[in-house]
Enzyme design. Structure first.
Site: not given
Ligand SMILES: NC(=O)c1ccc[n+]([C@@H]2O[C@H](COP(=O)([O-])OP(=O)(O)OC[C@H]3O[C@@H](n4cnc5c(N)ncnc54)[C@H](O)[C@@H]3O)[C@@H](O)[C@H]2O)c1
Length: 282
Positions: A140, A152
């Protein structure tokens, strides 16, 4: 396995940024779009962003030329080369469409390659259930990708330790700061950010303070670069609502209930910056 060849599916806001950072760090990138026009648009954005980096003395003209030379055009996912080491999917936020991409690619791409999704809110475990679950992961990135340091890394239920460490090492090679997150709705970023935005909207709806003052409190009192209502306009109120619904339904917990004012504004087409008006006018 060494990761050298990357396929990026979707050249929109996130996909063109992801392509940019991989190409700049010396990786061979296969950027996949659905048409020649959309591919050209993505490449134009990447070129413009590289030019901006030249102006800011972050890169040289030669860096720009070599970055662009490492980006290869692909129209249609079925044309992705079988020998890519990593696929990063960055198409629009729709579970069925993403599942279709991964099912298609699972048949084409060599079995030891890693599959990653840049989804902001869809369960990585659910996506991974359709293709090589142990080699499936969430990667992410944040917008704008060339600027933002965070990645992430979301571990689905079956993501292997080996897959996780390869993606962590790769993120460090990209000069990013990876964090390890387990797969629960909203991961960490949106689980904390969206309820804060939603609460700011509740405060506005209840008349606790004006929209300007709510933003000022968070900017000057908490040192946030942007107030939550301005940020909501920037993200898109429809996107904020969709993510609150993922949290609300995913946890079955009323603490994530989307603010009625947010729902009303989305229904009225006041989506923020992209529609010309949200909490503020643009
Ligand atoms: N925009 C953000 O700030 C942000 C931040 C983090 C994560 N995300 C996530 O990243 C993903 C992409 O978001 P975005 O904002 O870049 O979307 P976007 O709408 O800007 O871009 C999506 C692109 O995917 C292309 N596409 C659609 N179907 C395709 C297919 N079958 N094959 C190839 N290309 C296809 C579209 O043509 C479009 O250019 C979403 O899952 C989103 O939730 C977005």
């Amino acid at each position: 396995m060494n990761i050298n060849k990357i396929a990026v599916i979707g050249g929109g806001t996130m996909g063109n940024g992801i392509t940019h950072v991989f190409a700049a760090k010396g990786f061979n990138v296969f950027l996949c779009e659905t048409s020649e026009e959309l591919y050209a648009k993505a490449l134009k954005t990447i070129t413009g962003n590289l030019d901006r980096q030249i102006k800011k003395n972050i890169i040289t003209d030669e860096d720009k030329v070599s970055s662009l030379s490492r980006i290869n055009k692909i129209i249609g996912v079925e044309k992705i080369p079988a020998d890519v080491d990593l696929v990063i999917e960055a198409i629009y936020e729709n579970k069925e469409a993403k599942i279709h991409i991964f099912k298609t690619l699972d048949k084409i791409v060599k079995p030891d390659s890693i599959f990653a999704s840049n989804t902001s809110s869809i369960s990585v475990t659910e996506l991974s259930s359709v293709a090589r679950a142990d080699k499936f992961i969430g990667m992410h990135f944040m917008n704008p990708v060339p600027v933002m340091k965070l990645v992430e890394i979301i571990r689905g239920y079956s993501t292997s330790d080996e897959t996780f460490s390869m993606i962590k090492d790769l993120s460090i090679k990209l000069d990013k700061e990876p964090v390890e997150v387990f797969d629960y709705p909203g991961f960490i970023s949106n689980r904390i950010l969206m309820p804060m935005i939603n609460e700011a909207i509740f405060a506005l709806m209840e008349g606790v303070a004006s929209k300007e003052d709510i933003d000022t409190v968070m900017k000057l009192g908490m040192n946030h670069p942007m107030g939550p209502l301005t940020l909501a306009d920037f993200i898109g109120l429809d996107v904020c609502l969709a993510i609150m619904e993922v949290l609300y339904n995913g946890f079955n917990d009323p603490k994530y209930r989307p603010c009625p004012l947010l729902k009303k504004m989305v229904a009225a087409g006041k989506l923020g910056r992209k529609s010309g008006e949200g909490f503020f006018k643009y």
